[in-house]
Design a protein around this motif. Sequence first.
Motif, short mmCIF file in Angstrom:
data_model
loop_
_atom_site.label_atom_id
_atom_site.label_comp_id
_atom_site.label_asym_id
_atom_site.label_seq_id
_atom_site.Cartn_x
_atom_site.Cartn_y
_atom_site.Cartn_z
N GLU A 26 0.29 -1.04 0.10
CA GLU A 26 -0.09 -0.27 -0.28
C GLU A 26 1.08 1.27 -0.17
N LEU A 27 2.31 1.01 0.39
CA LEU A 27 2.64 2.04 0.33
C LEU A 27 3.24 3.02 -1.36
N GLY A 28 3.03 2.04 -1.82
CA GLY A 28 2.41 2.18 -3.69
C GLY A 28 1.68 2.75 -3.91
N VAL A 62 -7.62 26.69 -6.69
CA VAL A 62 -8.20 24.55 -6.34
C VAL A 62 -7.41 23.26 -6.75
N PRO A 63 -5.99 24.07 -8.08
CA PRO A 63 -5.37 23.37 -7.92
C PRO A 63 -3.78 23.41 -6.41
N VAL A 64 -3.91 24.53 -5.91
CA VAL A 64 -2.79 24.84 -4.67
C VAL A 64 -3.94 23.81 -3.63
N VAL A 65 -5.19 23.66 -3.25
CA VAL A 65 -5.53 23.43 -2.36
C VAL A 65 -5.69 21.38 -2.93
N VAL A 66 -6.17 21.25 -3.79
CA VAL A 66 -6.23 19.31 -4.31
C VAL A 66 -4.21 18.90 -4.05
N GLY A 67 -3.93 19.61 -4.26
CA GLY A 67 -1.92 18.95 -4.39
C GLY A 67 -1.76 18.75 -2.78
N THR A 68 -1.95 19.99 -2.20
CA THR A 68 -1.98 19.91 -0.73
C THR A 68 -2.69 18.86 -0.15
N GLY A 69 -3.70 18.99 -0.68
CA GLY A 69 -5.03 17.63 -0.01
C GLY A 69 -4.56 16.19 -0.90
N LEU A 70 -3.56 16.18 -1.45
CA LEU A 70 -2.75 14.92 -2.12
C LEU A 70 -1.92 14.55 -1.20
N LEU A 71 -1.37 15.17 -1.18
CA LEU A 71 0.34 15.47 -0.18
C LEU A 71 0.05 14.78 0.86
N LEU A 72 -1.19 15.45 1.74
CA LEU A 72 -1.59 15.73 2.69
C LEU A 72 -1.79 13.86 3.02
N VAL A 73 -2.78 12.81 2.53
CA VAL A 73 -3.29 11.94 2.02
C VAL A 73 -2.23 10.96 1.92
N ALA A 74 -1.19 11.40 1.18
CA ALA A 74 -0.03 10.22 0.94
C ALA A 74 0.77 9.56 2.06
N VAL A 75 0.52 11.04 3.21
CA VAL A 75 1.94 11.35 4.26
C VAL A 75 1.10 10.21 4.78
N VAL A 79 1.87 6.66 6.51
CA VAL A 79 2.58 6.99 8.30
C VAL A 79 1.31 5.28 8.42
N ASP A 80 0.47 5.47 8.46
CA ASP A 80 -0.71 4.44 8.90
C ASP A 80 -0.43 2.54 8.44
N VAL A 81 0.01 2.91 6.90
CA VAL A 81 1.03 1.57 6.73
C VAL A 81 1.92 1.16 6.80
N LEU A 82 3.06 2.41 7.10
CA LEU A 82 3.72 1.59 8.58
C LEU A 82 4.11 1.76 10.08
N ARG A 83 2.66 2.01 10.32
CA ARG A 83 2.25 1.69 11.52
C ARG A 83 1.66 0.33 11.18
N GLY A 84 1.34 -0.53 10.76
CA GLY A 84 0.43 -1.32 10.80
C GLY A 84 -0.70 -1.48 10.11
N GLY A 85 -1.42 -0.77 9.69
CA GLY A 85 -2.57 0.00 9.38
C GLY A 85 -2.31 -1.03 8.10
N ARG A 86 -3.76 -1.88 7.90
CA ARG A 86 -3.90 -2.47 6.38
C ARG A 86 -5.54 -1.91 5.69
N GLY A 87 -5.12 -1.74 4.70
CA GLY A 87 -6.61 -2.09 4.30
C GLY A 87 -7.45 -3.12 4.11
N GLU A 88 -8.23 -3.17 3.92
CA GLU A 88 -10.07 -4.28 3.86
C GLU A 88 -9.49 -5.17 2.34
N ALA A 89 -9.87 -6.27 2.43
CA ALA A 89 -9.70 -6.42 0.86
C ALA A 89 -11.03 -7.36 0.56
N GLU A 90 -11.60 -6.28 -1.02
CA GLU A 90 -12.91 -5.96 -1.47
C GLU A 90 -13.51 -7.87 -0.76
#
Length: 180
Positions: A26-28, A62-75, A79-90
């Motif tokens: 999920e880090l990908g 709008v592009p600055v807000v979207v870009g900042t939001g994408l960076l925030l969600v990515a980080v 962090v969640d994945v490295l702490r052991g969080g996993r998404g549920e399988a479909e």
Amino acid sequence: MTTETAETETPAPRRSWQEWLREYSELGVSALLFVIGVLVLADALTMDVDIAQRGPIGPKTVPVVVGTGLLLVAVLLAVDVLRGGRGEAEGGEDIDLSEPSDWRTVLLLAGVFLAFAVLIGPVGFPIAGALLFWGAAFALGSRHLQRDPLIAAVLSLVTYFVFNNLLGVPLPGGPLMGVL
């Protein structure tokens, strides 16, 4: 006098690179979101904008807000994945997850979209859109050879006139619009 015996600990077996990638795959997604966020922000911040704008919100907002939001969600995702969080399988509501992917349909749809992108300039939206709508219906399994092209043509013309005449969004008309 007491003597303590040293317990020998066996080191944990080293995981292979493939196992690590599988565990943290999920880090990908996080990396992809980060790259897209950087691209959106770079494009927004280097945008050539007329200084005389009305109000505090300009075309860069709008592009600055979207870009900042994408960076925030990515980080946050990283962090969640490295702490052991996993998404549920479909779980799959109406699909059988044991079946393989239908690559024929995916490739047909990709070809239809590519043909649309190539044809919209020379033949205009009404013809290219009709081919897009009919091709997508065909790729997704519809085999009504008389009905589907007619519906695609009507849908394409209605879409063209709504965008071009009612919404003021000019779409290329192509040679057909000189006749109509």
